[in-house]
Design an enzyme around this catalytic site. Structure first.
Site, PDB file in Angstrom:
ATOM      1  N   ASP A  18       0.942  -1.160  -0.085  1.00  0.00           N
ATOM      2  CA  ASP A  18       0.046  -0.082  -0.055  1.00  0.00           C
ATOM      3  C   ASP A  18       0.876   1.409   0.134  1.00  0.00           C
ATOM      4  O   ASP A  18       2.056   1.288   0.501  1.00  0.00           O
ATOM      5  CB  ASP A  18      -0.834   0.210   1.271  1.00  0.00           C
ATOM      6  CG  ASP A  18      -2.081   1.138   1.126  1.00  0.00           C
ATOM      7  OD1 ASP A  18      -2.437   1.388  -0.077  1.00  0.00           O
ATOM      8  OD2 ASP A  18      -2.700   1.266   2.120  1.00  0.00           O
ATOM      9  N   HIS A  35       2.903   3.724  -8.769  1.00  0.00           N
ATOM     10  CA  HIS A  35       2.684   2.133  -9.221  1.00  0.00           C
ATOM     11  C   HIS A  35       3.857   1.553 -10.040  1.00  0.00           C
ATOM     12  O   HIS A  35       4.483   0.465  -9.573  1.00  0.00           O
ATOM     13  CB  HIS A  35       1.296   2.089 -10.109  1.00  0.00           C
ATOM     14  CG  HIS A  35       0.432   2.287  -9.356  1.00  0.00           C
ATOM     15  ND1 HIS A  35      -0.209   1.979  -8.027  1.00  0.00           N
ATOM     16  CD2 HIS A  35      -0.911   3.256  -9.691  1.00  0.00           C
ATOM     17  CE1 HIS A  35      -1.407   2.744  -7.598  1.00  0.00           C
ATOM     18  NE2 HIS A  35      -1.825   3.307  -8.484  1.00  0.00           N
ATOM     19  N   LEU A 129      10.529 -20.870  -4.184  1.00  0.00           N
ATOM     20  CA  LEU A 129       9.673 -19.973  -3.703  1.00  0.00           C
ATOM     21  C   LEU A 129       8.292 -20.098  -4.472  1.00  0.00           C
ATOM     22  O   LEU A 129       8.326 -19.929  -5.831  1.00  0.00           O
ATOM     23  CB  LEU A 129       9.972 -18.538  -3.748  1.00  0.00           C
ATOM     24  CG  LEU A 129       8.965 -17.273  -3.370  1.00  0.00           C
ATOM     25  CD1 LEU A 129       9.052 -17.184  -1.942  1.00  0.00           C
ATOM     26  CD2 LEU A 129       9.540 -16.169  -3.726  1.00  0.00           C
TER      27      LEU A 129
HETATM   28  C1  IPE Z   1      -5.464  -2.722  -0.318  1.00  0.00           C
HETATM   29  O1  IPE Z   1      -5.137  -1.473  -0.540  1.00  0.00           O
HETATM   30  C2  IPE Z   1      -5.344  -3.442  -1.713  1.00  0.00           C
HETATM   31  C3  IPE Z   1      -4.108  -3.653  -2.255  1.00  0.00           C
HETATM   32  C4  IPE Z   1      -2.948  -3.483  -1.915  1.00  0.00           C
HETATM   33  C5  IPE Z   1      -4.250  -4.294  -3.624  1.00  0.00           C
HETATM   34  P1  IPE Z   1      -6.237  -0.233  -0.661  1.00  0.00           P
HETATM   35  O2  IPE Z   1      -5.564   0.861  -0.874  1.00  0.00           O
HETATM   36  O3  IPE Z   1      -6.973  -0.718  -1.924  1.00  0.00           O
HETATM   37  O4  IPE Z   1      -6.987  -0.402   0.590  1.00  0.00           O
HETATM   38  P2  IPE Z   1      -7.959   0.906   1.439  1.00  0.00           P
HETATM   39  O5  IPE Z   1      -8.907   1.317   0.357  1.00  0.00           O
HETATM   40  O6  IPE Z   1      -6.964   2.014   1.817  1.00  0.00           O
HETATM   41  O7  IPE Z   1      -8.516   0.070   2.375  1.00  0.00           O
HETATM   42  C1  IPE Z   2      -1.176   0.116  -3.374  1.00  0.00           C
HETATM   43  O1  IPE Z   2      -1.048   1.785  -3.450  1.00  0.00           O
HETATM   44  C2  IPE Z   2      -1.658  -0.188  -4.893  1.00  0.00           C
HETATM   45  C3  IPE Z   2      -3.001  -0.688  -4.852  1.00  0.00           C
HETATM   46  C4  IPE Z   2      -3.934  -0.751  -4.012  1.00  0.00           C
HETATM   47  C5  IPE Z   2      -3.216  -1.462  -6.184  1.00  0.00           C
HETATM   48  P1  IPE Z   2      -2.388   2.544  -3.659  1.00  0.00           P
HETATM   49  O2  IPE Z   2      -2.735   2.890  -4.808  1.00  0.00           O
HETATM   50  O3  IPE Z   2      -3.456   2.110  -2.778  1.00  0.00           O
HETATM   51  O4  IPE Z   2      -1.608   4.033  -2.924  1.00  0.00           O
HETATM   52  P2  IPE Z   2      -2.392   4.861  -1.855  1.00  0.00           P
HETATM   53  O5  IPE Z   2      -2.778   3.996  -0.560  1.00  0.00           O
HETATM   54  O6  IPE Z   2      -3.434   5.523  -2.568  1.00  0.00           O
HETATM   55  O7  IPE Z   2      -1.384   5.837  -1.576  1.00  0.00           O
HETATM   56 MG    MG Z   3      -3.982   2.464  -0.760  1.00  0.00          MG
END
Ligand code: IPE
Ligand code: IPE
Ligand code: MG
Length: 248
Positions: A18, A35, A129
């Site tokens: 995240d 990303h 792995l």
């Molecule tokens: C969880 O992250 C999903 C992934 C890492 C793929 P999100 O960014 O979607 O989660 P919330 O919305 O903050 O809970």
């Molecule tokens: C994690 O980073 C990637 C996915 C959830 C696919 P985020 O896109 O959720 O990034 P934040 O949480 O908005 O910073």
């Molecule tokens: Mg996120």
């Protein structure tokens, strides 16, 4: 002291990757750059997992709720997964990594599903792995799909209702055959599961680290494993004693 000393590594590490968007925001860059940097962190995490002898590494790449994001971002994320598999599959295969994908495969775009299947097929006999990619994954959705499978088996008379045991349910989840995660690591400081592995997380240790996912370096990973190693797991039993037989 790090896990690289002589400690046995956890068998299964699952990671909620995240913070890509916030990483980019903090630098005045578009989310998509975060990303892209995140993919580099994936490569490093796979390397570290292999180096320390982790058997299963599960990475949460796209959740069933991430469809709530703008189409452009969804396209970016799908494009990055495609690119990752195209570019990295040969190397993963050479490194003896076995790829498994969990999540709902129904209605997945046909520019992505064949690639996921190819990754699994190419690496199916590998013994190193196991890299589990959670894509279009949501735990509630996974449990609901398993319930449909079980209901069908019962309705068709192939399974008596009382055979719906914890094991029978586990065998119909996407993670069938994969041990429950010993530890779930989440980056970016958020402290929630966001619908990740809810069934399997029953006794997982949770480790939250403040770094955004693109900054998830070897040091951060090893530090999280150290925090896990310091935990005492009891599984409902008593401290310092092996569990006695479980009453059914
Ligand atoms: C969880 O992250 C999903 C992934 C890492 C793929 P999100 O960014 O979607 O989660 P919330 O919305 O903050 O809970
Ligand atoms: C994690 O980073 C990637 C996915 C959830 C696919 P985020 O896109 O959720 O990034 P934040 O949480 O908005 O910073
Ligand atoms: Mg996120």
């Amino acid at each position: 002291m790090t896990i690289s000393d002589d400690r046995t590594p956890p068998e299964h590490v699952a990671i909620i990757m995240d913070g890509n968007g916030r990483w980019a925001n903090a630098r005045g860059l578009p989310r998509t750059v975060g990303h892209r940097k995140g993919v580099e962190a994936v490569r490093e995490a796979v390397r570290v997992a292999g180096d320390v002898g982790i058997r299963y590494l599960t990475l949460f790449a796209f959740s069933s709720e991430n469809w709530r994001r703008p189409a452009t971002e969804i396209n970016d994320l799908f494009g990055l997964l495609r690119m990752f598999i195209r570019r990295d599959l040969a190397e993963l295969h050479a490194e003896n990594v076995k790829v498994r994908v969990i999540g709902d495969r129904n209605n997945l775009r046909d520019d992505i599903l064949p690639l996921l299947i190819e990754a699994e097929e190419t690496t199916r006999d590998n013994t190193g792995l196991t890299l589990v990619i959670a894509f279009n994954y949501g735990a509630r959705d996974e449990i609901a799909r398993a319930a449909v499978t079980l209901a069908r088996e019962v309705a068709e008379g192939r399974l008596p209702p009382e055979a719906l045991t914890v094991e029978a349910i586990g065998e119909r989840l996407d993670t069938a055959g994969i041990p429950d995660p010993d530890v779930i690591i989440r980056t970016s400081g958020e402290e929630r599961l966001s619908n990740f592995l809810l069934w399997q997380a029953a006794y997982s240790e949770l480790v939250f680290v403040p770094e955004y996912w693109p900054d998830f370096s070897r040091e951060v990973f090893l530090g999280a494993l150290d925090r896990f190693a310091a935990r005492e797991r009891r599984f409902g039993g008593l401290a310092g004693r092996p569990p006695v037989a479980v009453r059914s």
